[in-house]
Write an enzyme that holds these catalytic residues in place. Structure first.
Site, PDB file in Angstrom:
ATOM      1  N   ARG A 118       0.633  -0.976   0.233  1.00 14.97           N
ATOM      2  CA  ARG A 118      -0.345  -0.140  -0.189  1.00 14.97           C
ATOM      3  C   ARG A 118       0.929   1.435  -0.084  1.00 14.97           C
ATOM      4  NH1 ARG A 118      -3.739  -2.841  -1.871  1.00 14.97           N
ATOM      5  NH2 ARG A 118      -5.798  -2.700  -0.643  1.00 14.97           N
ATOM      6  N   HIS A 148      -0.995   0.183  -9.631  1.00 11.77           N
ATOM      7  CA  HIS A 148      -1.729  -0.139  -9.139  1.00 11.77           C
ATOM      8  C   HIS A 148      -2.552  -1.035  -9.446  1.00 11.77           C
ATOM      9  CE1 HIS A 148      -4.565  -0.205  -4.470  1.00 11.77           C
ATOM     10  NE2 HIS A 148      -4.146  -1.532  -5.395  1.00 11.77           N
TER      11      HIS A 148
HETATM   12  P1  NDP Z   1      -1.568 -10.774   5.207  1.00 14.03           P
HETATM   13  O1  NDP Z   1      -3.098 -10.355   5.958  1.00 14.03           O
HETATM   14  O2  NDP Z   1      -2.127 -12.481   4.206  1.00 14.03           O
HETATM   15  O3  NDP Z   1      -0.413 -10.601   5.132  1.00 14.03           O
HETATM   16  C1  NDP Z   1      -0.019  -9.056   5.466  1.00 14.03           C
HETATM   17  C2  NDP Z   1       1.526  -9.671   6.067  1.00 14.03           C
HETATM   18  O4  NDP Z   1       2.153  -8.574   6.550  1.00 14.03           O
HETATM   19  C3  NDP Z   1       1.275 -11.041   7.895  1.00 14.03           C
HETATM   20  O5  NDP Z   1       3.062 -11.311   7.465  1.00 14.03           O
HETATM   21  C4  NDP Z   1       1.719  -9.626   8.774  1.00 14.03           C
HETATM   22  O6  NDP Z   1       2.043  -9.972   9.904  1.00 14.03           O
HETATM   23  C5  NDP Z   1       2.171  -8.648   8.115  1.00 14.03           C
HETATM   24  N1  NDP Z   1       2.382  -6.994   8.990  1.00 14.03           N
HETATM   25  C6  NDP Z   1       1.366  -6.646   9.090  1.00 14.03           C
HETATM   26  N2  NDP Z   1       1.452  -5.664  10.223  1.00 14.03           N
HETATM   27  C7  NDP Z   1       3.149  -5.594  10.404  1.00 14.03           C
HETATM   28  C8  NDP Z   1       4.126  -4.939  11.430  1.00 14.03           C
HETATM   29  N3  NDP Z   1       2.833  -3.931  12.093  1.00 14.03           N
HETATM   30  N4  NDP Z   1       4.496  -5.188  11.218  1.00 14.03           N
HETATM   31  C9  NDP Z   1       5.048  -6.604  10.770  1.00 14.03           C
HETATM   32  N5  NDP Z   1       4.087  -7.085   9.416  1.00 14.03           N
HETATM   33  C10 NDP Z   1       3.062  -6.436   9.379  1.00 14.03           C
HETATM   34  O7  NDP Z   1      -1.768 -10.066   3.761  1.00 14.03           O
HETATM   35  P2  NDP Z   1      -2.097 -10.450   2.240  1.00 14.03           P
HETATM   36  O8  NDP Z   1      -0.454 -11.494   1.996  1.00 14.03           O
HETATM   37  O9  NDP Z   1      -2.804 -11.413   2.089  1.00 14.03           O
HETATM   38  O10 NDP Z   1      -2.283  -9.176   1.281  1.00 14.03           O
HETATM   39  C11 NDP Z   1      -0.780  -7.610   2.076  1.00 14.03           C
HETATM   40  C12 NDP Z   1      -1.051  -7.087   1.427  1.00 14.03           C
HETATM   41  O11 NDP Z   1      -0.763  -6.756  -0.154  1.00 14.03           O
HETATM   42  C13 NDP Z   1      -2.796  -6.482   1.033  1.00 14.03           C
HETATM   43  O12 NDP Z   1      -3.302  -6.118   2.994  1.00 14.03           O
HETATM   44  C14 NDP Z   1      -2.980  -4.994   0.908  1.00 14.03           C
HETATM   45  O13 NDP Z   1      -2.358  -3.419   0.983  1.00 14.03           O
HETATM   46  C15 NDP Z   1      -1.444  -5.809  -0.651  1.00 14.03           C
HETATM   47  N6  NDP Z   1      -2.035  -5.475  -2.150  1.00 14.03           N
HETATM   48  C16 NDP Z   1      -1.724  -5.191  -2.917  1.00 14.03           C
HETATM   49  C17 NDP Z   1      -2.378  -5.407  -4.436  1.00 14.03           C
HETATM   50  C18 NDP Z   1      -2.017  -4.740  -5.473  1.00 14.03           C
HETATM   51  O14 NDP Z   1      -2.099  -4.634  -6.596  1.00 14.03           O
HETATM   52  N7  NDP Z   1      -1.148  -3.990  -5.319  1.00 14.03           N
HETATM   53  C19 NDP Z   1      -3.167  -6.813  -4.395  1.00 14.03           C
HETATM   54  C20 NDP Z   1      -3.197  -7.290  -3.714  1.00 14.03           C
HETATM   55  C21 NDP Z   1      -3.187  -6.850  -2.160  1.00 14.03           C
HETATM   56  P3  NDP Z   1       1.716 -11.099  10.826  1.00 14.03           P
HETATM   57  O15 NDP Z   1       1.788 -12.607   9.679  1.00 14.03           O
HETATM   58  O16 NDP Z   1       2.529 -11.654  12.027  1.00 14.03           O
HETATM   59  O17 NDP Z   1       0.300 -11.351  11.441  1.00 14.03           O
HETATM   60  C1  OXD Z   2      -6.106  -5.418  -3.456  1.00 14.05           C
HETATM   61  C2  OXD Z   2      -5.782  -4.514  -4.426  1.00 14.05           C
HETATM   62  O1  OXD Z   2      -5.504  -5.332  -1.687  1.00 14.05           O
HETATM   63  O2  OXD Z   2      -5.755  -5.217  -4.995  1.00 14.05           O
HETATM   64  O3  OXD Z   2      -6.443  -6.323  -3.685  1.00 14.05           O
HETATM   65  O4  OXD Z   2      -5.351  -3.908  -3.838  1.00 14.05           O
END
Ligand code: NDP
Ligand code: OXD
Length: 320
Positions: free
Chosen positions: A235, A283
């Site tokens: 993000r 994005h």
């Molecule tokens: P998940 O919820 O499965 O994973 C999030 C990860 O981030 C987890 O490992 C979590 O840790 C870690 N995390 C969260 N907060 C912290 C913190 N404060 N410090 C360290 N680590 C942290 O999400 P996804 O993998 O499914 O997706 C990740 C992100 O990718 C989405 O939230 C979205 O914003 C982005 N995204 C972007 C897209 C794009 O097209 N650009 C498309 C899809 C998603 P823990 O495992 O310990 O909980």
């Molecule tokens: C998502 C994205 O969060 O597309 O899936 O950013």
């Protein structure tokens, strides 16, 4: 009982058509691309399920019989930030199609920087046949911030390509072949070994503005690529665009790929557009494809109506 596709900035049509294909007996309503719903009060009362991307808060608040809110993205920051969010379960997208798209994007960008894509493009423009020194993948450490559904899959894909992969998350993780660090205490060690930093973090109060000048200064500087690289497909709110632009301009970063930005669409006046060592994508790292994802949601609705549990529930207190 109706399903409402409530989206701003996206066309609802492809979602509606796919939902009707998969569940012909269901009533499916939609907003315009501006997020506005033109239905009447009876329509609003009929809505039990919403499929949402940046929905309008006043629309959600008017759905008095809403039972489940499905985010059409994996990230739910755009929904959790809404004032007056209805107190119903929020389900996010976890689907092999989305995961594969993200790993493909991460591999594409890591390889672009590792295989010196910018330098080769410059040489081509200059019509120069020149071999550049090419480190092996195993000499390069890719550090992935966020080892969730997407981060873990990307880590495994990069391991298969031969990179040394390390990861950082909030809680401890065990992933074969990936040394993992966690929490604030683990961040510095993680950054100090990282040549290519990949962020797949969700946007939460803890991750907001995290990728700034001081963080970039902690990346490994004497690695085989000649300096560190940043790739952010999580993000834009987790990064400070101006600090990244400054680091790219003065060589603290030798390259970057950004799919997400503090302001989207990236304003035409942003200095980021003209940086020669930056890849900008709008994005699209992992788009939500109606063909694959609508089935996931219809299956969940069917299971929910038979008394089954919802999968991939968001914990609003945690913020992701
Ligand atoms: P998940 O919820 O499965 O994973 C999030 C990860 O981030 C987890 O490992 C979590 O840790 C870690 N995390 C969260 N907060 C912290 C913190 N404060 N410090 C360290 N680590 C942290 O999400 P996804 O993998 O499914 O997706 C990740 C992100 O990718 C989405 O939230 C979205 O914003 C982005 N995204 C972007 C897209 C794009 O097209 N650009 C498309 C899809 C998603 P823990 O495992 O310990 O909980
Ligand atoms: C998502 C994205 O969060 O597309 O899936 O950013």
């Amino acid at each position: 009982m109706a399903i409402l596709v409530a989206v701003t900035g996206w066309e609802a049509g492809p979602w509606v058509r796919r939902l009707k294909e998969l569940a012909p007996g269901r009533r499916v309503l939609e907003t315009g691309i501006d997020g506005v719903f033109a239905g009447n009060r009876d329509d609003l009362e009929a809505v039990r399920y919403v499929l949402a991307w940046k929905p309008r808060p006043e629309l959600l608040a008017s759905l008095i019989n809403l039972q489940v809110l499905f985010s059409l993205g994996a990230g739910v920051d755009n929904i959790l930030a809404l004032p007056g969010l209805p107190d119903v379960p929020l389900v996010r997208i976890v689907d092999p199609d989305l995961t594969a798209r993200m790993s493909e994007y991460v591999a594409w960008q890591v390889l672009h920087h590792h295989r010196q894509g910018f330098a080769h493009a410059r040489l081509q423009v200059e019509r120069r046949w020149q071999e550049l020194r090419q480190p092996a993948a195993g000499e390069v450490t890719v550090g992935i911030m966020g080892l969730g559904v997407l981060g873990r899959d990307a880590a495994e894909a990069l391991c298969r390509l031969g990179f040394r992969v390390i990861g950082w998350s909030r809680t401890e993780k065990v992933i074969e072949g990936v040394a993992s660090y966690h929490g604030k205490a683990g961040l510095e060690d993680f950054l100090g070994q990282t040549d290519i930093l990949v962020s797949l973090l969700p946007l939460t109060p803890e991750t907001a503005g995290l990728i700034d000048g001081p963080l970039l200064a902690k990346l490994r500087r004497d690695g085989p690529l000649g300096g560190p690289v940043l790739i952010n497909a999580g993000r834009g709110g987790s990064q400070v665009d101006a600090d990244i632009a400054a680091a790219l301009a003065d060589g603290r970063l030798i390259g970057a790929s950004l799919d997400v930005f503090q302001d989207e669409p990236l304003p035409a006046g942003s200095p980021l557009w003209s940086l020669p060592n930056l890849v900008i994508t709008p994005h699209i790292a992992a788009v939500s494809a109606p063909r694959a994802l609508a089935r996931n949601i219809i299956d969940q609705i069917t299971a929910f109506e038979s008394g089954g549990p919802l999968q991939n529930l968001v914990d609003p207190a945690r913020g992701y």
